[in-house]
Design a protein around this motif. Structure first.
Motif, mmCIF file in Angstrom:
data_model
loop_
_atom_site.group_PDB
_atom_site.id
_atom_site.type_symbol
_atom_site.label_atom_id
_atom_site.label_comp_id
_atom_site.label_asym_id
_atom_site.label_seq_id
_atom_site.Cartn_x
_atom_site.Cartn_y
_atom_site.Cartn_z
ATOM 1 N N ASN A 139 -32.646 -33.837 42.109
ATOM 2 C CA ASN A 139 -31.661 -33.061 41.358
ATOM 3 C C ASN A 139 -30.278 -33.425 41.887
ATOM 4 O O ASN A 139 -29.979 -33.235 43.050
ATOM 5 C CB ASN A 139 -31.935 -31.563 41.570
ATOM 6 C CG ASN A 139 -30.980 -30.691 40.790
ATOM 7 O OD1 ASN A 139 -30.050 -31.179 40.151
ATOM 8 N ND2 ASN A 139 -31.202 -29.401 40.839
ATOM 9 N N VAL A 140 -29.440 -33.979 41.014
ATOM 10 C CA VAL A 140 -28.097 -34.417 41.428
ATOM 11 C C VAL A 140 -27.055 -33.444 40.882
ATOM 12 O O VAL A 140 -26.771 -33.412 39.679
ATOM 13 C CB VAL A 140 -27.808 -35.855 40.943
ATOM 14 C CG1 VAL A 140 -26.442 -36.318 41.434
ATOM 15 C CG2 VAL A 140 -28.901 -36.814 41.423
ATOM 16 N N ARG A 141 -26.539 -32.614 41.768
ATOM 17 C CA ARG A 141 -25.475 -31.637 41.451
ATOM 18 C C ARG A 141 -25.829 -30.722 40.269
ATOM 19 O O ARG A 141 -24.947 -30.267 39.541
ATOM 20 C CB ARG A 141 -24.151 -32.359 41.150
ATOM 21 C CG ARG A 141 -23.598 -33.157 42.331
ATOM 22 C CD ARG A 141 -22.215 -33.705 42.011
ATOM 23 N NE ARG A 141 -22.223 -34.562 40.859
ATOM 24 C CZ ARG A 141 -22.488 -35.867 40.906
ATOM 25 N NH1 ARG A 141 -22.737 -36.458 42.070
ATOM 26 N NH2 ARG A 141 -22.482 -36.590 39.809
ATOM 27 N N ASP A 142 -27.091 -30.492 40.059
ATOM 28 C CA ASP A 142 -27.545 -29.654 38.942
ATOM 29 C C ASP A 142 -27.083 -30.195 37.583
ATOM 30 O O ASP A 142 -27.058 -29.471 36.593
ATOM 31 C CB ASP A 142 -27.056 -28.207 39.095
ATOM 32 C CG ASP A 142 -27.751 -27.492 40.236
ATOM 33 O OD1 ASP A 142 -28.955 -27.765 40.443
ATOM 34 O OD2 ASP A 142 -27.102 -26.691 40.914
ATOM 35 N N GLU A 143 -26.714 -31.474 37.552
ATOM 36 C CA GLU A 143 -26.221 -32.078 36.316
ATOM 37 C C GLU A 143 -27.270 -32.960 35.644
ATOM 38 O O GLU A 143 -27.368 -33.014 34.431
ATOM 39 C CB GLU A 143 -24.959 -32.906 36.594
ATOM 40 C CG GLU A 143 -23.778 -32.058 37.053
ATOM 41 C CD GLU A 143 -22.600 -32.912 37.509
ATOM 42 O OE1 GLU A 143 -22.645 -34.145 37.268
ATOM 43 O OE2 GLU A 143 -21.659 -32.364 38.099
ATOM 44 N N TYR A 144 -28.022 -33.683 36.464
ATOM 45 C CA TYR A 144 -29.054 -34.560 35.915
ATOM 46 C C TYR A 144 -30.076 -34.833 37.017
ATOM 47 O O TYR A 144 -29.836 -34.540 38.180
ATOM 48 C CB TYR A 144 -28.458 -35.866 35.396
ATOM 49 C CG TYR A 144 -27.817 -36.730 36.448
ATOM 50 C CD1 TYR A 144 -28.541 -37.739 37.082
ATOM 51 C CD2 TYR A 144 -26.486 -36.537 36.824
ATOM 52 C CE1 TYR A 144 -27.961 -38.531 38.062
ATOM 53 C CE2 TYR A 144 -25.893 -37.325 37.797
ATOM 54 C CZ TYR A 144 -26.636 -38.332 38.405
ATOM 55 O OH TYR A 144 -26.054 -39.111 39.375
ATOM 56 N N TYR A 145 -31.213 -35.375 36.633
ATOM 57 C CA TYR A 145 -32.181 -35.722 37.660
ATOM 58 C C TYR A 145 -32.341 -37.239 37.723
ATOM 59 O O TYR A 145 -32.174 -37.939 36.738
ATOM 60 C CB TYR A 145 -33.529 -35.024 37.412
ATOM 61 C CG TYR A 145 -34.468 -35.724 36.472
ATOM 62 C CD1 TYR A 145 -35.439 -36.602 36.964
ATOM 63 C CD2 TYR A 145 -34.417 -35.502 35.099
ATOM 64 C CE1 TYR A 145 -36.314 -37.252 36.107
ATOM 65 C CE2 TYR A 145 -35.292 -36.154 34.241
ATOM 66 C CZ TYR A 145 -36.232 -37.021 34.749
ATOM 67 O OH TYR A 145 -37.092 -37.675 33.913
ATOM 68 N N GLN A 146 -32.616 -37.704 38.917
ATOM 69 C CA GLN A 146 -32.784 -39.131 39.157
ATOM 70 C C GLN A 146 -34.243 -39.398 39.484
ATOM 71 O O GLN A 146 -34.749 -38.941 40.509
ATOM 72 C CB GLN A 146 -31.887 -39.559 40.316
ATOM 73 C CG GLN A 146 -31.907 -41.052 40.590
ATOM 74 C CD GLN A 146 -30.895 -41.407 41.658
ATOM 75 O OE1 GLN A 146 -29.760 -40.943 41.638
ATOM 76 N NE2 GLN A 146 -31.311 -42.233 42.608
ATOM 77 N N PRO A 147 -34.937 -40.136 38.612
ATOM 78 C CA PRO A 147 -36.355 -40.399 38.868
ATOM 79 C C PRO A 147 -36.565 -41.352 40.041
ATOM 80 O O PRO A 147 -35.721 -42.206 40.314
ATOM 81 C CB PRO A 147 -36.845 -41.029 37.557
ATOM 82 C CG PRO A 147 -35.619 -41.588 36.916
ATOM 83 C CD PRO A 147 -34.478 -40.720 37.341
#
Length: 203
Positions: free
Chosen positions: A88-96
């Protein structure tokens, strides 16, 4: 239910922690000397088993898994995502968490962890999603192998020298075609630099 993601920059910690738990439960074992000794195929600097044993492989899964699959008959190279390690990156998007591993029968061989896992446990604990599959026979195809290698060194340019030693003959035989593939992965300059280096040595 809301998807659970791990914190940024903690993916390798979680990768190894899950592996340790499976090791403790005897659902996994570490690569041992017998395993390394069986990998006799030579690619760039002696038997692959010795290279795999002595080189730093964590974070270089695309590269080392590719060569492991090419070393073991009837194995399968897998490329996919370990969803348990998505961030979870800054609650902005997720990085698989993209990953590559090798399957042989009912086990998974993971070159980053240098461990053998029961396939069912590996898939379950890491929430594995396999996206691409390449058989041992697929890797005999020079173009397929070259493309997978270009993909691997696009992430890890420092491994290009090892890759080039293996594909040099095929590359020089069909240079125009292979350069198109290299361009697709943004590594054509690595090949141009190699050619310039060789030309300089010849002079």
């Amino acid at each position: 239910m809301k998807e659970k993601y791990i914190k940024p920059n903690s993916e390798l910690f979680h990768l190894t922690e899950i592996a340790k738990k499976l090791l403790k439960k005897k659902k996994a074992v570490r690569f041992d000397d017998k395993f390394y000794a069986e990998l006799k195929k030579e690619f760039w600097n002696g038997p692959y088993g010795e290279c795999l044993k002595n080189e730093e492989t964590i974070g270089n899964c695309y590269f080392y898994a590719l060569f492991l699959a090419k070393s073991i008959k009837n194995s399968t190279l897998k490329i996919g995502v370990l969803n348990k390690l998505n961030m979870n990156v800054r609650d902005e998007y997720y990085q698989p968490f993209h990953h590559s591993w090798v399957e042989y029968g009912n086990v998974v061989l993971d070159t980053s962890l240098k461990m053998v896992f029961l396939k069912t446990e590996y898939y379950n604990k890491y929430s594995v999603e396999a996206l691409k599959t390449f058989s041992y026979d697929d890797l005999k195809n020079e173009q397929t192998f070259f493309e997978l290698g270009c993909n691997a060194v696009s992430y890890r340019n420092e491994l290009f020298g090892k890759f080039y030693k293996v594909v040099e003959k095929a590359f020089n035989k069909d240079k125009d075609n292979f350069l198109k593939i290299a361009k697709k992965y943004g590594v054509e300059n690595l090949f141009y630099n190699q050619e310039n280096k060789e030309n300089t040595v010849e002079r």
